[in-house]
Design a protein around this motif. Structure first.
Motif, PDB file in Angstrom:
ATOM      1  N   PHE A 186       0.780  -1.238   0.000  1.00  0.00           N
ATOM      2  CA  PHE A 186       0.000   0.000   0.000  1.00  0.00           C
ATOM      3  C   PHE A 186       0.809   1.284   0.000  1.00  0.00           C
ATOM      4  O   PHE A 186       0.302   2.323  -0.435  1.00  0.00           O
ATOM      5  CB  PHE A 186      -0.916  -0.003   1.241  1.00  0.00           C
ATOM      6  N   ASP A 187       2.066   1.268   0.490  1.00  0.00           N
ATOM      7  CA  ASP A 187       2.740   2.541   0.712  1.00  0.00           C
ATOM      8  C   ASP A 187       4.247   2.371   0.586  1.00  0.00           C
ATOM      9  O   ASP A 187       4.923   1.961   1.526  1.00  0.00           O
ATOM     10  CB  ASP A 187       2.377   3.068   2.103  1.00  0.00           C
ATOM     11  N   THR A 326       2.161  -5.537  -7.801  1.00  0.00           N
ATOM     12  CA  THR A 326       2.516  -5.012  -9.120  1.00  0.00           C
ATOM     13  C   THR A 326       3.818  -4.211  -9.011  1.00  0.00           C
ATOM     14  O   THR A 326       4.593  -4.135  -9.958  1.00  0.00           O
ATOM     15  CB  THR A 326       1.404  -4.114  -9.678  1.00  0.00           C
ATOM     16  N   SER A 330       1.959  -1.339  -4.145  1.00  0.00           N
ATOM     17  CA  SER A 330       0.737  -1.586  -4.914  1.00  0.00           C
ATOM     18  C   SER A 330       0.517  -3.091  -5.068  1.00  0.00           C
ATOM     19  O   SER A 330       1.460  -3.835  -5.371  1.00  0.00           O
ATOM     20  CB  SER A 330       0.824  -0.929  -6.295  1.00  0.00           C
ATOM     21  N   CYS A 331      -0.725  -3.505  -4.872  1.00  0.00           N
ATOM     22  CA  CYS A 331      -1.040  -4.940  -4.888  1.00  0.00           C
ATOM     23  C   CYS A 331      -2.426  -5.126  -5.477  1.00  0.00           C
ATOM     24  O   CYS A 331      -3.299  -4.262  -5.349  1.00  0.00           O
ATOM     25  CB  CYS A 331      -1.002  -5.468  -3.441  1.00  0.00           C
ATOM     26  N   ASP A 332      -2.637  -6.233  -6.156  1.00  0.00           N
ATOM     27  CA  ASP A 332      -3.985  -6.610  -6.546  1.00  0.00           C
ATOM     28  C   ASP A 332      -4.268  -8.049  -6.129  1.00  0.00           C
ATOM     29  O   ASP A 332      -3.454  -8.673  -5.452  1.00  0.00           O
ATOM     30  CB  ASP A 332      -4.261  -6.345  -8.029  1.00  0.00           C
TER      31      ASP A 332
END
Length: 355
Positions: A186-187, A326, A330-332
């Motif tokens: 996230f950060d 990614t 950032s993650c999905d």
């Protein structure tokens, strides 16, 4: 005092108990119960009671420590104690402890007489930054972690960094894994900060930042239908490694130690199948291995690990599900990979540590 507003409740950050005292004064509970394990009963309960007013009345319920005891048998014991002490639907259960206590206590409270109020007072770094926040309650069954549980929000969470003084460094490092995870998913800026952590003097701002990241995710997706799944990064493989270690090792891995292994493996899968750059994979692996010890992950355990993963609650249509990065920050989610790809990640871990 800092606070974070979550889903119908507040998370309080202070090294006193003024907010807890005010919370109790504003409510009219018929009885108050404190759930601990033996360790928190000895080391943390005195810290709590010393900060409470003279005449603070409660009944204590104590369970054995350890993930292996987060099961229906111990939960039945909690329910029986609540019955024996005369708990009614206007009672309050205070869960004072690490993730085992907050998970199981939350589940016991959410199901006793169809639900009584509970609050979380997390005493480990792991439970402060992760387990106590978000409304997940649960117990393990047949070596499957948190397979029985509810989404039930506490009435409040009280985070007091003074409890961290009761922990040894191994326990602190275990909690650090979840802080790293929050940064990875996230950060990216937070990752640069959390890499500089001093385990002798943990900056409380880092705890606040980590809780804030998790809260941002869970408030958007309380029931884990979408975005909240990114919090599972490292946990599909990590939970399997943790479960297998509990069954096989004389000195089992702690939760964070297993998740660190899972994050290395799942970062590799992110590189292979979700666009994570090789340079960032290297950065992630180096950051984890600088803190966490290497683990002898045996090839003969791969099939057993896959079998454990098949029971993971994140799966869909018998496919093993992953949250993948990614890039750092950032993650999905909803990536479903076959067994050979998962085994390749386990092999990558072996090769990375020179096993």
């Amino acid at each position: 005092m800092k606070t974070i507003d979550s889903i119908g409740y507040t998370i309080f950050f202070e090294n006193r108990f003024d907010s807890l005292i005010q919370f109790l004064n504003e409510r009219t509970y018929s009885k108050i119960f404190i759930l601990t394990d033996r360790n928190t009963g000895e080391q943390c309960l005195p810290i709590l009671t010393a900060g409470m007013p003279v005449g603070f009345e409660y009944d204590i319920i104590e369970v054995d420590p350890g993930e292996e005891n987060k099961n229906i048998d111990f939960c039945i014991g909690v329910w029986k104690m609540l019955l024996d002490f005369g708990a009614d639907r206007n009672s309050l259960l205070i869960n004072l402890g690490g993730g085992v206590v907050t998970d199981m206590g939350g589940f016991a409270a959410s199901t006793f007489k169809r639900g009584i109020d509970f609050v979380q007072i997390p005493t480990t770094l792991l439970s402060q930054v992760d387990a106590s926040v978000g409304g997940k309650t649960g117990i393990d069954m047949d070596s499957v972690k948190n397979i029985i549980g509810t989404f039930t929000q506490p009435q409040a969470v009280f985070i007091n960094a003074d409890f961290l003084r009761t922990l040894d460094k191994r326990q602190l490092i275990s909690g650090y894994a979840e802080m790293m995870k929050h940064a990875f998913i996230f950060d990216a800026d937070y990752f640069q900060e959390v890499k500089e952590i001093d385990f002798d003097h943990i900056d409380e701002e880092l705890i606040y930042r980590s809780v804030g990241i998790k809260n941002k995710v869970v408030t958007q997706d309380p029931k884990e239908k979408g975005l909240r799944k990114i919090l599972n990064f490292g946990h599909t493989i990590g939970h399997a490694v943790e479960t297998n270690s509990l069954d096989k090792d004389k000195n089992p891995l702690l939760h964070g130690e297993a998740i660190a292994i899972g994050m290395i493996c799942e970062a590799y899968l992110s590189y292979q199948y979700n666009g994570l750059k090789e340079s960032q994979l290297t950065e992630i692996v180096e950051a984890i291995r600088n803190i966490f010890p290497d683990y002898n992950l045996k090839s003969e355990s791969f099939s057993a690990l896959i079998d454990i993963m098949k029971n993971d609650k994140k799966n869909s249509d018998d496919k093993i599900g992953f949250a993948l990065l990614t890039e750092i920050g950032s993650c999905d989610f909803n990536h479903y990979l076959d067994e050979n790809k998962i085994k390749s990640a386990l092999t990558y871990y072996q090769e990375t540590i020179g096993n």
